[in-house]
Design a protein around this motif. Structure first.
Motif, PDB file in Angstrom:
ATOM      1  N   TYR A  24      -2.502   0.192  12.905  1.00 38.81           N
ATOM      2  CA  TYR A  24      -2.265   1.634  12.683  1.00 38.81           C
ATOM      3  C   TYR A  24      -3.415   2.245  11.886  1.00 38.81           C
ATOM      4  N   ILE A  25      -3.864   1.570  10.828  1.00 43.36           N
ATOM      5  CA  ILE A  25      -4.967   2.079  10.009  1.00 43.36           C
ATOM      6  C   ILE A  25      -6.277   2.007  10.784  1.00 43.36           C
ATOM      7  N   LYS A  26      -6.465   0.911  11.549  1.00 42.28           N
ATOM      8  CA  LYS A  26      -7.698   0.759  12.315  1.00 42.28           C
ATOM      9  C   LYS A  26      -7.824   1.834  13.381  1.00 42.28           C
ATOM     10  N   ASN A  27      -6.703   2.311  13.924  1.00 43.25           N
ATOM     11  CA  ASN A  27      -6.710   3.367  14.946  1.00 43.25           C
ATOM     12  C   ASN A  27      -6.604   4.762  14.330  1.00 43.25           C
ATOM     13  N   ASN A  28      -6.964   4.828  13.020  1.00 44.41           N
ATOM     14  CA  ASN A  28      -7.007   6.131  12.319  1.00 44.41           C
ATOM     15  C   ASN A  28      -5.671   6.851  12.401  1.00 44.41           C
ATOM     16  N   LYS A  29      -4.596   6.067  12.227  1.00 49.76           N
ATOM     17  CA  LYS A  29      -3.225   6.571  12.198  1.00 49.76           C
ATOM     18  C   LYS A  29      -2.813   7.252  13.495  1.00 49.76           C
ATOM     19  N   SER A  30      -3.398   6.843  14.622  1.00 48.46           N
ATOM     20  CA  SER A  30      -2.997   7.392  15.919  1.00 48.46           C
ATOM     21  C   SER A  30      -1.845   6.551  16.447  1.00 48.46           C
ATOM     22  N   ALA A  31      -0.649   7.169  16.503  1.00 46.93           N
ATOM     23  CA  ALA A  31       0.541   6.448  16.945  1.00 46.93           C
ATOM     24  C   ALA A  31       0.410   6.024  18.411  1.00 46.93           C
ATOM     25  N   ILE A  63       7.821  -0.253   6.965  1.00 47.01           N
ATOM     26  CA  ILE A  63       6.669  -0.525   6.090  1.00 47.01           C
ATOM     27  C   ILE A  63       6.726   0.387   4.867  1.00 47.01           C
ATOM     28  N   GLU A  64       7.022   1.693   5.095  1.00 48.35           N
ATOM     29  CA  GLU A  64       7.102   2.639   3.971  1.00 48.35           C
ATOM     30  C   GLU A  64       8.223   2.233   3.007  1.00 48.35           C
ATOM     31  N   LYS A  65       9.318   1.773   3.578  1.00 48.65           N
ATOM     32  CA  LYS A  65      10.458   1.387   2.746  1.00 48.65           C
ATOM     33  C   LYS A  65      10.134   0.130   1.945  1.00 48.65           C
ATOM     34  N   GLN A  66       9.517  -0.876   2.619  1.00 45.67           N
ATOM     35  CA  GLN A  66       9.201  -2.122   1.941  1.00 45.67           C
ATOM     36  C   GLN A  66       8.176  -1.924   0.832  1.00 45.67           C
ATOM     37  N   LEU A  67       7.210  -1.002   1.084  1.00 44.39           N
ATOM     38  CA  LEU A  67       6.134  -0.794   0.108  1.00 44.39           C
ATOM     39  C   LEU A  67       6.433   0.351  -0.862  1.00 44.39           C
ATOM     40  N   ASN A  68       7.517   1.040  -0.577  1.00 38.73           N
ATOM     41  CA  ASN A  68       7.927   2.159  -1.450  1.00 38.73           C
ATOM     42  C   ASN A  68       6.788   3.178  -1.571  1.00 38.73           C
ATOM     43  N   LEU A  69       6.304   3.631  -0.415  1.00 41.91           N
ATOM     44  CA  LEU A  69       5.240   4.639  -0.384  1.00 41.91           C
ATOM     45  C   LEU A  69       5.388   5.456   0.881  1.00 41.91           C
ATOM     46  N   SER A  70       4.498   6.472   0.987  1.00 40.90           N
ATOM     47  CA  SER A  70       4.543   7.359   2.149  1.00 40.90           C
ATOM     48  C   SER A  70       3.134   7.503   2.706  1.00 40.90           C
ATOM     49  N   ASP A  87       2.114   9.927   4.220  1.00 37.69           N
ATOM     50  CA  ASP A  87       1.686  11.326   4.075  1.00 37.69           C
ATOM     51  C   ASP A  87       1.152  11.615   2.679  1.00 37.69           C
ATOM     52  N   ASN A  88       1.435  10.726   1.739  1.00 32.08           N
ATOM     53  CA  ASN A  88       0.933  10.907   0.374  1.00 32.08           C
ATOM     54  C   ASN A  88      -0.529  10.475   0.337  1.00 32.08           C
ATOM     55  N   PRO A  89      -1.474  11.368  -0.037  1.00 31.14           N
ATOM     56  CA  PRO A  89      -2.911  11.031  -0.027  1.00 31.14           C
ATOM     57  C   PRO A  89      -3.233   9.794  -0.856  1.00 31.14           C
ATOM     58  N   GLU A  90      -2.617   9.672  -2.033  1.00 33.27           N
ATOM     59  CA  GLU A  90      -2.912   8.520  -2.887  1.00 33.27           C
ATOM     60  C   GLU A  90      -2.395   7.236  -2.254  1.00 33.27           C
ATOM     61  N   ASP A  91      -1.169   7.305  -1.666  1.00 34.05           N
ATOM     62  CA  ASP A  91      -0.625   6.126  -0.986  1.00 34.05           C
ATOM     63  C   ASP A  91      -1.459   5.771   0.251  1.00 34.05           C
ATOM     64  N   ALA A  92      -1.889   6.784   0.968  1.00 30.79           N
ATOM     65  CA  ALA A  92      -2.693   6.560   2.168  1.00 30.79           C
ATOM     66  C   ALA A  92      -4.016   5.875   1.819  1.00 30.79           C
ATOM     67  N   LEU A  93      -4.655   6.327   0.706  1.00 29.84           N
ATOM     68  CA  LEU A  93      -5.909   5.711   0.274  1.00 29.84           C
ATOM     69  C   LEU A  93      -5.694   4.240  -0.108  1.00 29.84           C
ATOM     70  N   LYS A  94      -4.573   3.969  -0.789  1.00 26.58           N
ATOM     71  CA  LYS A  94      -4.261   2.602  -1.194  1.00 26.58           C
ATOM     72  C   LYS A  94      -4.113   1.695   0.034  1.00 26.58           C
ATOM     73  N   ILE A  95      -3.370   2.230   1.059  1.00 30.75           N
ATOM     74  CA  ILE A  95      -3.149   1.443   2.269  1.00 30.75           C
ATOM     75  C   ILE A  95      -4.468   1.207   3.006  1.00 30.75           C
ATOM     76  N   GLN A  96      -5.296   2.221   3.140  1.00 30.21           N
ATOM     77  CA  GLN A  96      -6.575   2.087   3.837  1.00 30.21           C
ATOM     78  C   GLN A  96      -7.493   1.084   3.131  1.00 30.21           C
ATOM     79  N   LEU A  97      -7.525   1.189   1.798  1.00 29.74           N
ATOM     80  CA  LEU A  97      -8.366   0.281   1.022  1.00 29.74           C
ATOM     81  C   LEU A  97      -7.873  -1.166   1.161  1.00 29.74           C
ATOM     82  N   ALA A  98      -6.575  -1.381   1.129  1.00 29.50           N
ATOM     83  CA  ALA A  98      -6.014  -2.727   1.254  1.00 29.50           C
ATOM     84  C   ALA A  98      -6.340  -3.331   2.621  1.00 29.50           C
TER      85      ALA A  98
END
Length: 706
Positions: free
Chosen positions: A646-653, A674-681, A683-694
């Motif tokens: 999902y991240i590699k495809n630039n969030k293209s569903a 995934i959002e539930k397990q990681l307790n993030l969203s 759509d949240n810019p900070e959460d999105a950056l964390k996921i992309q970096l990971a």
């Protein structure tokens, strides 16, 4: 026999001038032989068949008086006189009988003399040679001369290996007789060999009955019959053992094909005596053959020792000459020229550690490239002949030079025929001396590496700039020009000696490729450190192009896995340490991605922010993101794979679902998990950056086990 009737005829002519007569000689088992007649008798009057008389007798028949004189061996002389002329007295008959006996005895003596002469000549003949085959042939030939009543014969010797009597020589037979191999006790010859008793058979019936009695095999019976003409059947035969004391060597047998002459016990004794002499000759020939074989073995051994002494002398000579050149530091070039002189052939030497050919001749094109040489000796360490087809076929002898398991180089010799032992010795000694020469040179190279390493460390510290600049001139370096550092690293190695040789080879290849440029290079453990000095920035591409060529050639020759980190090009000595650190960071980056390739620091990009980050910190951060995706049912594999895609495809569903081969609704369900397990969203810019970096670090630092 009884052809010497001179005395008897002289007497008749002298005392019976007016009496007509005829003289006949009757032989045993033969026809009457007409000897002489008086001229007054116009026709021959054959004597009648009457019983033989051991002395002399007279009888009348057909108007003739017959005078019969009997002698030994059934010989008889008969005189026929017409009855009307017969006036001989008893005294005259006795005198005539004495004359006949005298003539008979003279002929007997002549016969014995001839027999003895033939026997002596036969023994002399068979003892005149020590060649066994020749002796055996002479034995059979001379036996038939001594016993003229025999027509043919053969000799068999016992072969203990196959337990058979083997025909070794024969006269009067064809080659089929060689197949007549009888067991001990089989047929006449086998039986005579078994019990050692001579045997004589006076008739054809007795011969064949004896063969059957002693159980001749059908094959051997066929062989003996087919070895002669079918019209030459055996009329009589004699067989005796050939022995030395109690040791029986074989048997001799003679055959008679006609009835003209009779085989007697006297002939059997002659054959037996001749066989005894023949046995001695056979034993002498066998002993001579054994001595000859031993002599040949000793001679052969002597020649081998002589050859080995020559080889040892040659080895010492070559070793002394080449070692002297080595001790005088004449170098490989001089040693190779001396080897060419010694073997008288065109010999070249390839130094694999420096990728150099000797002799160093201008515009010389080697028959084999360095890559071809290294492929030939990639796994083998033994000499090999190689044919090269250009305008014509040319053969070359390649001899490897090794130190333990390390391939140092090889000799290449043009040959039209295989190497002689002396040439082999010369090349072997040459390889040993050159191996020591290379080890000596490698030791000096190690000292040079140490000196270069020390200077490079001074450059990194840069405590005394002016001193470093001056030392740089000694290494042909302008340290005020544009500089950069590259580090070549051998990634896999087991044997330290092999590693050391690979580092030397790598240094030589790099120096060869970068000859137009000023460089400082040395090997240290599994790395080659290179400092390049350029007069302008535009030359950088030419240098890095040679890096790429070196990497490709190294892989093509099955070199050890290699990775290269290249720092940035800077101007001035003070930036050497910075370029060096960047080269190391580039290697770290390659290692983190488990790659063996050429990599430039400037291509690291954003990852340079994490290269010096402790791996434990990165691992903890990655665990925060990916460990929660692990469930008891192994569902984390799908969730982790989904997140990375999902991240590699630039969030293209749409693209993600297509890549994962799932329905888009299934993708949305997984994203919510995934959002539930990681307790993030997402759509949240900070959460999105964390996921992309990971996800980026997850793929970049593949050596970390999550």
């Amino acid at each position: 026999m009884m052809t010497n009737t001179g005395l008897m005829l002289s007497y008749l002519e002298r005392n019976s001038k007016n009496i007509p007569y005829q003289v006949w000689v009757r032989k045993p088992q033969g026809e009457n032989q007409y000897v002489a007649n008086d001229i007054n008798i116009n026709s021959k009057v054959p004597p009648p068949s009457i019983p033989r008389n051991p002395t002399f007798t007279t009888f009348r028949q057909n108007q003739h008086i017959y005078l019969s004189f009997g002698y030994l061996e059934d010989y008889e002389v008969i005189i026929a006189i017409p009855e009307k002329f017969y006036v001989m007295k008893v005294e005259e008959l006795e005198y005539l009988n004495l004359l006949y006996k005298l003539s008979y005895q003279q002929e007997i003596v002549q016969k014995k003399d001839l027999e003895l002469e033939n026997l002596i000549e036969g023994i002399r003949s068979i003892t005149s040679s020590l060649d066994l085959d020749e002796v055996l042939k002479k034995i059979v030939t001379n036996t038939l001369k001594v016993i003229p009543a025999a027509d043919r014969g053969f000799l068999q010797l016992y072969d203990p290996v196959i337990d058979r009597l083997i025909p070794k020589a024969f006269v009067g037979f064809n080659d089929r007789l060689q197949l007549f191999k009888v067991k001990v006790g089989e047929s006449i010859t086998g039986k005579v060999f078994e019990d050692g008793k001579p045997r004589i058979y006076y008739s054809e019936e007795e011969v064949y009955a004896a063969m059957d009695k002693y159980h001749i095999s059908k094959k051997n019976n066929d062989h003996i019959l087919s070895s002669t003409s079918p019209f030459n059947s055996i009329k009589s035969a004699m067989c005796v053992p050939v022995s030395i004391g109690e040791n029986r060597l074989g048997v001799m047998i003679v055959h008679q094909r006609s009835r003209e002459k009779k085989l007697t016990d006297h002939h059997l004794n002659l054959l037996n005596g001749f066989a005894s002499q023949a046995a001695v000759a056979i034993q002498n020939a066998q002993l001579y053959s054994e001595v000859k074989i031993r002599l040949e073995e000793v001679t052969e051994l002597s020649e081998k020792l002589k050859e080995k002494n020559q080889l040892l002398s040659k080895r010492n000579e070559v070793h002394g000459t080449l070692t002297k050149l080595s001790l005088q530091n004449k170098g490989a070039e001089t040693i190779i020229l001396e080897l060419n002189r010694m073997i008288g052939k065109s010999l070249s030497y390839f130094n694999a550690t420096e990728n150099i050919w000797y002799p160093n001749q201008a515009n010389r094109v080697p028959v084999f490239s360095s890559d071809e040489i290294e492929k030939i000796f990639l796994k083998r360490r033994t000499p090999v002949y190689v044919d090269v087809f250009t305008q014509k076929k040319e053969s070359y002898y390649l001899y490897p030079i090794v130190n333990g398991a390390i391939f140092l180089g090889c000799f290449v010799v043009s040959v039209s025929e295989p190497f002689s032992p002396l040439d082999q010795i010369t090349v072997e000694q040459g390889s040993a001396v050159l191996a020591l020469e290379l080890v000596k040179k490698l030791t000096m190279t190690e000292l040079y590496y140490t000196k270069t390493h020390e200077f490079f460390n001074e450059l990194l510290q840069n405590k005394n700039r002016e001193t470093c600049l001056e030392k740089g001139k000694e290494f042909n370096l302008n340290l005020n020009s544009f500089l950069f550092v590259a580090i070549f690293e051998v990634t896999i190695y087991n044997d330290l000696q092999v590693l050391e040789m690979n580092i030397h080879r790598l240094v030589s290849r790099i120096k060869e490729k970068l000859q137009p440029f000023s460089i400082l290079i040395y090997g240290f453990h599994n790395k080659v450190v290179l400092l390049v000095s350029l007069s302008n920035q535009s030359s950088l591409s030419a240098v890095t192009k040679q890096f790429d060529v070196t990497m490709k050639e190294w892989r093509a020759n099955s070199g050890a896995p290699l990775r290269v980190g290249v720092g940035t090009l800077y101007k001035g000595i003070e930036n050497v340490v910075k370029s060096y650190e960047e080269a190391n960071l580039s290697l770290s980056y390659l290692k983190s991605r488990n790659k063996s390739e050429l990599f430039f620091y400037e291509d690291i990009g954003v990852n340079r922010l994490f290269l010096q980050q402790p791996s434990d910190d990165i691992e903890r951060f990655l665990n925060e993101v990916f460990v929660p995706l692990q469930t008891e049912h192994g569902e984390h594999n799908d969730l982790e794979k989904t997140l990375l895609s999902y991240i590699k495809n630039n969030k293209s569903a749409i693209n993600t679902a297509k890549q994962l081969h799932i329905h888009i609704n299934t993708l949305y369900q997984r994203l919510k998990k995934i959002e539930k397990q990681l307790n993030l969203s997402f759509d949240n810019p900070e959460d999105a950056l964390k996921i992309q970096l990971a996800c980026h670090l997850r793929e970049t630092f593949s050596y970390l086990q999550i």
